[in-house]
Design a protein around this motif. Structure first.
Motif: not given
Ligand code: ADP
Length: 629
Positions: A528-530, A568-570, A572-574, A581-586, A589-592, A618-620
């Motif tokens: 889903g994140n991908a 790829g990963l932002a 600050d998220i990396r 609760f770290r999320t970049t999406k509006p 939730l940052g829980l996945g 991208g991210a792996t």
């Protein structure tokens, strides 16, 4: 008894009276001991004294009889002499014819020779009136010849009775001696006549007295009146055992028997008891006596006893004293040892009580600590259970959140077949109206297929929404991938995403031990994140790759990669990728990722991410799990 110090420690209130009582008991004990000890020492002295005296008495008795024997022998030896001389023809001749000078001369020489041979002091011949006719000492200045001895009792007695023995002091020689007198009768002559004269032999006891003087004992002989006649101590001669009555002394002096001797009493009074201790010149002496009936004398022996008695008494007392002292020491040592042992036992008992109290206290502490620990453990168990419940709830919440997100997609996924079913149903009815049952049947079959597909989707949804709780079982990884893709299929297709499945044939059937729903949840999260990441990107592509590797311990591990060609990963998220609760999406939730990492860890695996620092690389995300055997 206990040690005073111990008593003071254990019972301070009672210590003083007990101590006082103990001191009194000890004082009485010591006094008693001293009294008994003194008595024993005194008694030992007495016994020793009696024993020494008994020994001295025994020895004295022997000495007395030996000396009496010697004295008797001295007299006996001479007794025969006057008897023989009374019959001597020369003596008779002189008595018969006193004027015959040649006969007297011959007799003088004969008596002189005899006296020398027999060691008699003097031998002399007295006529019936007492005149000395011949004497062995005729040639000496103290010659008896011509002397008148008619006053001597032995002359009168011998003349009257035939024989006499008499002790007296010599009037000429002033030497005491025993006079043995024998009457001379003429029974063979032509005119027999009784009482011609008297032959006298004087014995002196110088030799015996010299021997007695050399003896340690004091030896002397007394006559019937107690006057000392023969003595080892010259000064004692003619002194009396007891004071003599004045008239007796006067009579003796008148008879010149003992010359002018004052006849004073001896400087000590031995009395008559044998075996008495008598003080002579300040020395205690044992007095013993033996009567000699044949001469009417008594022989006395004074044995110095003081020193022997004193030494024996001192020795016995010292020995007894030492014994008593030793006993006292032993008793004291025993008492002391007993006290020590009792003191030690009391101390040990006290120590034991203290230890027991300490152990009891420590045990109580431990019991309290244990109870506290139990309570703490129970609290922790409850906290863990609460945490687990919370985690489960969290996982469920995450899952529902994902469900919410995919609900639209799923609804769309279902709408399509439902619309198709409707079209097929309309068509089937039209075919039936037209009598084309076969065509209608074909449509109905399609309807059935579509219904089955809808069933599959809703089943998957239901399973995903269901709260986990089944036991982990070996699950095919590809099945979980298929399940996840079923839920996300619409979004992938809608996004025009190129999905690459890179699964080598040899590990297509590889399995891991997990709860299928949970493994699917992880994959739905990652894929889903991908999908989110490649949304709106040119040539979006998602690659799912399965690989197998060997761990250091030889166990087989499976690696499942989900890669995309998104941004790829932002940055600050990396840094805090797996923190909640770290999320970049509006609407995120940052829980996945947090929940996914947790679930993989529960399955015994790891979840990691890598993302090259260049945009578009991208991210792996990589799941590593042990392969189920
Ligand atoms: P949410 O999806 O609700 O934001 P997640 O924990 O799944 O929560 O993800 C956290 C954040 O990680 C996302 O907001 C996103 O910024 C980043 N992220 C996750 N997967 C990717 C990916 N494949 N590419 C780029 N960023 C990602």
């Amino acid at each position: 008894m206990t040690d005073p110090a111990d008593t003071a420690t254990f019972a301070p209130a009672d210590a003083r009276p007990i101590r006082r009582k103990r001191i009194v008991i000890r004082a009485v004990f010591v006094c008693l001991w001293l009294a008994v000890g003194g008595l024993v020492v005194w008694q030992a002295g007495r016994i020793a004294r009696d024993e020494v005296l008994a020994d001295l008495t025994q020895a004295g008795r022997v000495a007395l009889s030996l000396n009496a024997e010697a004295l008797g022998a001295e007299i006996d030896k001479q007794r025969a002499l006057p008897v023989v001389l009374a019959r001597d023809p020369d003596a008779l001749a002189v008595l018969r014819a006193p004027e015959n000078g040649a006969a007297r001369d011959r007799l003088n020489r004969k008596l002189e020779a005899l006296a020398r041979a027999t060691r008699a002091a003097v031998i002399y011949l007295i006529d019936d009136h007492g005149l000395t006719l011949a004497a062995s000492n005729w040639s000496s200045p103290v010659s008896f010849v011509g002397n008148d001895y008619g006053f001597r009792p032995y002359h009168a007695v011998a003349m009257a009775e035939g024989a006499a023995e008499h002790f007296a002091m010599g009037t000429v020689s002033h030497r005491p001696g025993m006079y043995l007198a024998r009457r001379i009768d003429d029974d063979r002559g032509p005119a027999p006549r009784s009482g011609l004269g008297v032959m006298v032999v004087k014995i002196e006891f110088d030799r015996l007295e010299a021997i007695w003087a050399g003896a340690p004992e004091r030896i002397f002989a007394t006559d019937a009146r107690g006057v000392v006649l023969v003595s080892g101590i010259a000064g004692w001669r003619f002194q009396s055992l007891a004071p003599l009555p004045e008239e007796t002394r006067a009579a003796i002096r008148a008879g010149l028997q003992y010359g002018d001797a004052p006849l004073t009493p001896l400087p000590f009074s031995p009395g008559t008891d044998d075996g008495r201790l008598v003080s002579v010149d300040g020395t205690g002496m044992l007095h013993q006596s033996l009567t000699m009936p044949e001469i009417g004398w008594t022989l006395h022996l004074m044995t110095p006893a003081d020193q022997a008695v004193r030494r024996a008494v001192a020795d016995a007392r010292a020995l007894a004293g030492a014994g008593i002292a030793l006993l006292a020491t032993l008793a004291a040592a025993g008492l002391y040892r007993r006290q020590q042992l009792q003191g030690r036992a009391a101390h040990a008992a006290h120590e034991r009580q203290r230890l027991e109290a300490a152990v009891a206290g420590r045990t109580a502490d431990l019991a309290r600590a244990y109870a506290a620990l139990e309570a703490e453990m129970e609290e922790r168990r409850q906290a863990e259970a609460a945490a687990r419940r919370l985690q489960d709830d969290l996982i469920q919440a995450g899952r529902l959140a994902v469900l919410g997100r995919i609900a639209a997609s799923v609804a769309h996924e279902i709408n399509q077949p439902v619309a198709a079913i409707r079209a097929f149903a309309d068509n089937a009815r039209a075919f039936l109206d037209r009598g084309r049952a076969d065509a209608a049947l074909a449509n109905l079959s399609r309807i059935a297929e579509l219904t089955a597909r809808i069933g599959t989707i809703t089943g998957q949804l239901r399973g995903f929404a269901r709260k986990a709780g089944t036991a982990p079982t070996p699950v095919r990884v590809t099945e979980a991938i298929d399940g996840a893709l079923l839920l996300l299929g619409h979004r992938i297709r809608a996004g025009g995403i190129d999905l690459v499945r890179d699964i080598p044939a040899d590990i297509a059937g590889a399995r891991v031990v997990a709860e299928r729903v949970r493994l699917e949840q992880v994959l739905v999260n990652l894929i889903g994140n991908a999908v989110d990441a490649v949304d709106g990107r040119p040539a979006p592509r998602i690659t799912i790759r399965l690989s197998r590797s060997r761990a250091d311990d030889g166990a087989s591990r499976l690696g499942l990669q989900v890669s995309d060609n998104g941004p790829g990963l932002a940055p600050d998220i990396r840094e805090a990728l797996f923190l909640p609760f770290r999320t970049t999406k509006p609407d995120g939730l940052g829980l996945g990722l947090v929940i996914s990492a947790d679930l993989v860890r529960e399955m015994g695996g790891t979840l990691s991410a890598c993302s090259p620092d260049t945009d578009g690389a991208g991210a792996t995300f990589i799941i590593e799990l042990p392969e189920a055997g």
